[in-house]
Design an enzyme around this catalytic site. Structure first.
Site, mmCIF file in Angstrom:
data_model
loop_
_atom_site.group_PDB
_atom_site.id
_atom_site.type_symbol
_atom_site.label_atom_id
_atom_site.label_comp_id
_atom_site.label_asym_id
_atom_site.label_seq_id
_atom_site.Cartn_x
_atom_site.Cartn_y
_atom_site.Cartn_z
ATOM 1 N N ASN A 13 -2.473 -3.711 1.676
ATOM 2 C CA ASN A 13 -1.512 -2.661 1.973
ATOM 3 C C ASN A 13 -0.617 -2.542 0.747
ATOM 4 O OD1 ASN A 13 0.958 -1.361 2.712
ATOM 5 N ND2 ASN A 13 0.524 -1.734 4.867
ATOM 6 N N GLU A 41 -1.609 2.328 3.410
ATOM 7 C CA GLU A 41 -0.284 2.876 3.069
ATOM 8 C C GLU A 41 -0.266 3.378 1.622
ATOM 9 O OE1 GLU A 41 3.621 2.117 4.984
ATOM 10 O OE2 GLU A 41 2.875 0.063 4.975
ATOM 11 N N TYR A 116 -5.618 1.152 8.806
ATOM 12 C CA TYR A 116 -4.186 0.839 8.899
ATOM 13 C C TYR A 116 -3.738 1.097 10.329
ATOM 14 C CZ TYR A 116 0.865 1.247 8.099
ATOM 15 O OH TYR A 116 2.236 1.096 8.164
ATOM 16 N N ASP A 156 -4.657 -3.684 7.117
ATOM 17 C CA ASP A 156 -3.434 -4.128 7.760
ATOM 18 C C ASP A 156 -3.560 -3.767 9.233
ATOM 19 O OD1 ASP A 156 -0.916 -4.597 8.719
ATOM 20 O OD2 ASP A 156 0.123 -3.241 7.342
ATOM 21 N N ASN A 158 -1.784 -5.064 11.676
ATOM 22 C CA ASN A 158 -0.454 -5.075 12.304
ATOM 23 C C ASN A 158 -0.393 -5.838 13.626
ATOM 24 O OD1 ASN A 158 1.881 -4.041 10.965
ATOM 25 N ND2 ASN A 158 0.843 -2.058 10.825
ATOM 26 N N ASP A 273 4.837 -5.717 -0.301
ATOM 27 C CA ASP A 273 5.268 -6.743 0.651
ATOM 28 C C ASP A 273 4.069 -7.434 1.295
ATOM 29 O OD1 ASP A 273 4.625 -4.393 1.969
ATOM 30 O OD2 ASP A 273 6.284 -4.481 3.393
ATOM 31 N N HIS A 274 2.860 -6.929 1.047
ATOM 32 C CA HIS A 274 1.619 -7.575 1.467
ATOM 33 C C HIS A 274 0.934 -8.189 0.257
ATOM 34 C CE1 HIS A 274 1.133 -5.724 5.591
ATOM 35 N NE2 HIS A 274 2.035 -4.912 5.064
#
Length: 283
Positions: A13, A41, A116, A156, A158, A273-274
């Protein structure tokens, strides 16, 4: 992609591909010898991807309906045979969240999916959309397995499937990403194919027989994590979540030669952040 060596497939991501490249993603990509890269993303235009990655990459991109949101892509050294974006019911907007492509590797066809999953928010319309997506994924996985012996769903997702997948799991039991109903989908994804299983939310279901490469490779240990909040010192203290997966057919899982998470050395060196999840498959 020669048949005499493994095919290296990565998923990340990027949290906005233009920002990721400004922060150093290009250097990582140049050094990583990736054959196929799934991104989530993306939040950019196809022309942005082409300019950033360069002509040596074949790029497939499914942008989100809303500009600047979501977006999934697959970049590869070899051109895809075919790709698909149809997913779920006709009235379900999955744009920017599910992209499939077929590649020839070592004389075999491998199906690669960049996905995603919605982040969700309990007791809101966002969570309803997340469950719609997970329902569509539950229906699509058996079709993918029938389509290709070698198939991998990357991205991702989630959801932290198990307590091992979240550092602070006790504090997140009522939060999206670790709700029992969400985790039950993953119990079914990874349960033995065709067998009835008891899920974490107390329901029963039929296992689909897919393999979680990250957990299979790491074993019964905490993490290793793939996402850390940008707030506070979450990255420095490794207070993370394992949200990024390689989900494969058993046949493809049997070819795995290496699995790694490319965690940055320091918070300052992160470009998302991933962290990328990189797997070598010897097909």
């Amino acid at each position: 992609m020669a048949s005499s060596s493994p095919v290296r497939i990565a998923s990340v991501n990027v949290n906005g591909v233009r920002a990721a490249f400004r922060k150093g993603m290009g250097d990582w990509l140049d050094a990583s010898n990736i054959d196929i890269l799934a991104m989530q993303e993306v939040r950019a235009a196809t022309s942005d991807l082409e300019n950033l990655l360069g002509p040596e990459w074949d790029i497939l991109h499914d942008p989100a309906t809303a500009k600047g949101r979501a977006g999934v892509a697959i970049a590869s050294r070899a051109q895809a045979h075919i790709h698909r974006v149809e997913f779920g019911a006709e009235d379900f907007d999955s744009a920017g969240r599910w992209l499939e492509a077929d590649y020839e590797v070592g004389g075999s066809i491998i199906t690669v999916v960049s996905t995603y999953v919605h982040s969700g928010e309990d007791n809101t319309p966002k969570q309803v959309e997340k469950y719609k997506f997970l329902d569509a994924m539950s229906a699509r996985l058996p079709e993918l397995a029938a389509h290709s012996t070698y198939a991998v769903v990357l991205g991702d997702l989630n959801v932290g499937h198990r307590e091992l997948d979240i550092k602070n799991w006790k504090g997140n039991r009522k939060n999206a990403g670790f709700l029992p109903q969400e985790r039950a989908y993953f119990d079914r994804f990874f349960g033995p194919r065709g067998e009835e299983i008891e899920c974490v939310d107390g329901t029963t279901g039929v296992g689909l027989g897919w393999v979680d490469i990250g957990r299979t490779w790491a074993g019964e240990v905490e993490g290793p994590y793939t996402w850390w909040s940008q707030r506070g010192r979450a990255f420095d203290t490794d207070t993370g979540w394992r949200l990024d997966y390689h989900v494969t057919t058993p046949e493809l899982a049997a070819t795995v030669k290496d699995y790694r998470i490319d965690r940055a050395a320091t918070h300052a060196e992160r470009w998302s952040d991933h962290a990328p999840v990189v797997v070598d498959y010897a097909i």
